[in-house]
Motif scaffolding. Sequence first.
Motif, short mmCIF file in Angstrom:
data_model
loop_
_atom_site.label_atom_id
_atom_site.label_comp_id
_atom_site.label_asym_id
_atom_site.label_seq_id
_atom_site.Cartn_x
_atom_site.Cartn_y
_atom_site.Cartn_z
N ARG A 8 0.83 -1.21 0.00
CA ARG A 8 0.00 0.00 0.00
C ARG A 8 0.86 1.25 0.00
N ARG A 9 1.93 1.20 0.77
CA ARG A 9 2.76 2.37 0.97
C ARG A 9 3.92 2.46 -0.02
N ALA A 10 4.49 1.32 -0.41
CA ALA A 10 5.68 1.34 -1.26
C ALA A 10 5.87 0.01 -1.97
N VAL A 11 6.67 0.06 -3.03
CA VAL A 11 7.10 -1.15 -3.73
C VAL A 11 8.55 -1.38 -3.35
N ARG A 12 8.84 -2.57 -2.88
CA ARG A 12 10.19 -2.92 -2.44
C ARG A 12 10.96 -3.55 -3.60
N TYR A 13 12.17 -3.08 -3.84
CA TYR A 13 13.05 -3.63 -4.85
C TYR A 13 14.27 -4.21 -4.15
N GLU A 14 14.58 -5.45 -4.43
CA GLU A 14 15.72 -6.13 -3.81
C GLU A 14 16.92 -6.08 -4.74
#
Length: 121
Positions: A86-92
């Motif tokens: 909801r708040r952010a997209v995580r990129y690894e």
Amino acid sequence: MIDSDLFALPRDVREGLIAARARDRRRSGGKLRVQVGADWYPILSYDDAGFEVAPDVAPKLRGLVEIHEGPSCLRTALIVAGEPGRRAVRYEFKRSTPVRDTAPVDYERATEAPAGYLGAT
């Protein structure tokens, strides 16, 4: 206000503060940003394993990117997209290389090497 102090607030106030911080970061551009080709996106959070970008700001990112803090490049990284939240997209980071200010050498440097030589006068 420290993040641990947020838990003492009512839930709706806490969520409003978090949303306001995210909005301010997007507006100001933040200090940390990711460069993909010629496009730049502000980074919400960053650590050694990856970073987060607002889902409404950046499209699906993948491949080789550069992480910048202000005008200086911190690292180049190969990224893979995580789960959108909801708040952010995580990129690894699949691979991450810090940027060096000197060229790599293919020989061992002596630890007691002189700093320079004086010429004949």
